[in-house]
Structures are given as C-alpha cells and as structure tokens.
Design an enzyme around this catalytic site. Structure first.
Site, PDB file in Angstrom:
ATOM      1  N   ASP A  56      45.841  39.741  36.328  1.00  0.00           N
ATOM      2  CA  ASP A  56      46.332  39.375  37.662  1.00  0.00           C
ATOM      3  C   ASP A  56      47.739  39.915  37.912  1.00  0.00           C
ATOM      4  OD1 ASP A  56      45.963  38.192  40.140  1.00  0.00           O
ATOM      5  OD2 ASP A  56      46.877  36.301  39.517  1.00  0.00           O
ATOM      6  N   HIS A  87      46.507  48.371  41.848  1.00  0.00           N
ATOM      7  CA  HIS A  87      45.195  48.438  41.175  1.00  0.00           C
ATOM      8  C   HIS A  87      45.081  49.733  40.362  1.00  0.00           C
ATOM      9  CE1 HIS A  87      44.117  44.868  43.242  1.00  0.00           C
ATOM     10  NE2 HIS A  87      43.945  45.419  44.427  1.00  0.00           N
ATOM     11  N   LEU A 110      34.200  48.229  19.035  1.00  0.00           N
ATOM     12  CA  LEU A 110      34.702  47.172  19.931  1.00  0.00           C
ATOM     13  C   LEU A 110      33.712  47.073  21.085  1.00  0.00           C
ATOM     14  CD1 LEU A 110      37.328  45.436  20.947  1.00  0.00           C
ATOM     15  CD2 LEU A 110      37.740  47.391  22.432  1.00  0.00           C
TER      16      LEU A 110
HETATM   17  C1  IPE Z   1      41.415  36.427  39.459  1.00  0.00           C
HETATM   18  O1  IPE Z   1      42.492  36.822  40.232  1.00  0.00           O
HETATM   19  C2  IPE Z   1      40.329  37.472  39.512  1.00  0.00           C
HETATM   20  C3  IPE Z   1      40.624  38.732  38.848  1.00  0.00           C
HETATM   21  C4  IPE Z   1      41.693  39.017  38.139  1.00  0.00           C
HETATM   22  C5  IPE Z   1      39.597  39.734  38.973  1.00  0.00           C
HETATM   23  P1  IPE Z   1      42.650  36.355  41.740  1.00  0.00           P
HETATM   24  O2  IPE Z   1      43.923  36.952  42.230  1.00  0.00           O
HETATM   25  O3  IPE Z   1      41.426  36.696  42.502  1.00  0.00           O
HETATM   26  O4  IPE Z   1      42.744  34.780  41.600  1.00  0.00           O
HETATM   27  P2  IPE Z   1      43.390  33.676  42.548  1.00  0.00           P
HETATM   28  O5  IPE Z   1      42.894  33.956  43.944  1.00  0.00           O
HETATM   29  O6  IPE Z   1      44.873  33.848  42.451  1.00  0.00           O
HETATM   30  O7  IPE Z   1      42.933  32.386  41.986  1.00  0.00           O
HETATM   31  C1  IPE Z   2      44.247  41.314  40.147  1.00  0.00           C
HETATM   32  O1  IPE Z   2      45.400  41.550  40.879  1.00  0.00           O
HETATM   33  C2  IPE Z   2      43.156  42.323  40.430  1.00  0.00           C
HETATM   34  C3  IPE Z   2      42.021  41.809  41.210  1.00  0.00           C
HETATM   35  C4  IPE Z   2      41.832  40.561  41.527  1.00  0.00           C
HETATM   36  C5  IPE Z   2      41.037  42.776  41.652  1.00  0.00           C
HETATM   37  P1  IPE Z   2      45.568  40.980  42.342  1.00  0.00           P
HETATM   38  O2  IPE Z   2      45.030  41.973  43.317  1.00  0.00           O
HETATM   39  O3  IPE Z   2      44.998  39.616  42.461  1.00  0.00           O
HETATM   40  O4  IPE Z   2      47.152  40.932  42.483  1.00  0.00           O
HETATM   41  P2  IPE Z   2      48.022  39.756  43.078  1.00  0.00           P
HETATM   42  O5  IPE Z   2      47.645  38.524  42.318  1.00  0.00           O
HETATM   43  O6  IPE Z   2      47.672  39.652  44.529  1.00  0.00           O
HETATM   44  O7  IPE Z   2      49.425  40.188  42.836  1.00  0.00           O
HETATM   45 MG    MG Z   3      45.737  37.751  42.136  1.00  0.00          MG
END
Ligand code: IPE
Ligand code: IPE
Ligand code: MG
Length: 225
Positions: A12, A29, A124
């Site tokens: 995240d 990303h 792995l």
């Molecule tokens: C969790 O992150 C999902 C992934 C890392 C793929 P999110 O950014 O979607 O989660 P929330 O919305 O903060 O709970």
């Molecule tokens: C995690 O990073 C990746 C996915 C959920 C696809 P985020 O896109 O949720 O990044 P933040 O949390 O908004 O910074």
């Molecule tokens: Mg996120």
C-alpha cells in the site's frame, strides 16, 4: 535446508508516494511494480522463504476511477509479459489467487500461460492476489463444498480456498493498520508488521530487518513456551 516461511504483503501507498512528488497516482503503481520485482528476487534467494503472497488488486479496487483501473490492468499485463523470463531465471513459480474471471480474456490467458510456463520452478512461489477479497474467497469455498455430505473439516475448508497456506509474516506498508479483506482465514496466527514506508520506497533491506524481528518473536499458537 527446507524453506518454510510464508510472507504476505499488502503493498500500500503507491498513490500517496506519487502525489508527494507532484506526479499522477499511476506513476506510483509503476514504481511499485519495480519493487515487486526486487522483493521477489530477494525472496527467491532467501534461505527460509518458501512463498510470498502479494496483494495487487482487491475486489474493492474496482471502485477506483476507471482510468486508474485500466492503468492497473495494463501494468499487470506488461509486468507478467516482462517477468516470465525473470521468473524462470530465478526459479520462481507464479500463481494467481482471486477471481480472475473478472479480467479480460486476454489477461486471463496471459495469467494461465505464466502459471503453466513456471509450474516446474521450485525455488519460491510468488502468488499475486488479483481481484482478490477474503470474503469472496471464503464464499467461493463454501459454495464449492455446500453439497458435501460429510462434516467439513478444517483441512477440507482450507483446501477449497485459493490460498491453502497459513501466513507466517504479514506486512502492510503505507502506514494504515488494517487488513482490507486480505487472507482472513490464513492470517489466524501470522505475526503482523505495519510499517510507514510507502510501497515504492520499500526494499529488500527493510524486508530483511522485518524477518530478523520475526525471528526473535515468540510464537505460542495458544500454548505456553
Ligand atoms: C489494499 O489497499 C489493497 C491492495 C494493496 C491491493 P487499499 O488501498 O485498497 O486499501 P484501503 O482502501 O486503504 O483499505
Ligand atoms: C496500493 O497503493 C496499490 C493498489 C491498491 C492497487 P494505493 O493505490 O492504494 O496507494 P494509496 O494507498 O492510495 O497511497
Ligand atoms: Mg491504498
């Protein structure tokens, strides 16, 4: 030595990483995908890590703006196409968990192809959680087992899930302290690590430090040591 650790990561913080640089979220990303590669390579060389499960796209992430979702699909396609050689070179078996039927036919085909072409690799397992949600996974398992005449055992249930392995180490980057529908069944006795580092800034060195901390934690599994 037998490898036995299952590491699961909620990757995240990509969007915030990019925004902090005045860039569009999608740049985060892109940067995040490079870290997936670095971490997978590190794990493939690590003496104790058998499996790494990475949360890449949740069943809830469809709520994001259409352009971001489209970008993530393209990035996944690009990543898998580029990675096939790297997987084989590092002896990494690729596997997807989650309901990939929601993806385009071509992406589903690519996922299956990379699974097949790496099925012989035994250094792995890199498992990517794609359109994954623990509620969805559990419901699909329940539906698969619902006509079973016998009582369902823990083993039968676990085998009906996409991810059949208990997690040892669960890491969430990005500063939030929540599970966000990730591996609810498999996390039952995982050691949890919530860290502030945003995913694109995460690296092998930081993972190594987490594993050192894990190694000095006392796991009791409800018993007494
Ligand atoms: C969790 O992150 C999902 C992934 C890392 C793929 P999110 O950014 O979607 O989660 P929330 O919305 O903060 O709970
Ligand atoms: C995690 O990073 C990746 C996915 C959920 C696809 P985020 O896109 O949720 O990044 P933040 O949390 O908004 O910074
Ligand atoms: Mg996120």
């Amino acid at each position: 030595m037998n490898k036995s650790l299952h590491v699961a990561i909620i990757m995240d913080g990509n969007g915030r990483w990019a925004e902090a640089r005045g860039e569009k979220r999608v740049k985060g990303h892109e940067a995040g995908a490079k870290v997936v590669r670095e971490i997978t390579k590190f794990c493939s060389k690590h003496k104790d890590i058998e499996r790494i499960t990475l949360y890449a796209f949740s069943t809830e992430n469809w709520k994001r703006p259409r352009l971001e979702v489209e970008f993530l699909m393209k990035l996944l396609e690009h990543y898998l196409k580029n990675e096939l050689e790297e997987y084989i070179k590092n002896n990494v078996k690729f596997e997807a968990i989650g309901d990939i039927r929601a993806f385009s036919k071509s992406l589903q085909k690519l996922i299956k192809k990379v699974e097949e072409k790496t099925s012989h690799c035994d250094g792995l397992v890199q498992s990517l959680a794609l359109n994954y949600g623990a509620h969805d996974e559990i419901l699909r398992a329940v539906n698969q087992l619902k006509n079973e005449k016998k009582d369902i055992t823990e083993e039968m249930f676990s085998n009906a899930l996409d991810c059949k392995d208990e997690v040892d180490i669960m890491i969430r980057t990005g500063g939030d302290h929540r599970i966000s529908n990730f591996l609810l069944w498999q996390l039952s006795y995982a050691e949890l690590f919530f860290i502030d580092t945003l995913w694109p800034d995460f690296n092998a060195e930081e993972l190594g430090k987490i594993i050192d901390q894990f190694n000095i934690r006392e796991r009791r599994f409800g018993g007494l040591n």
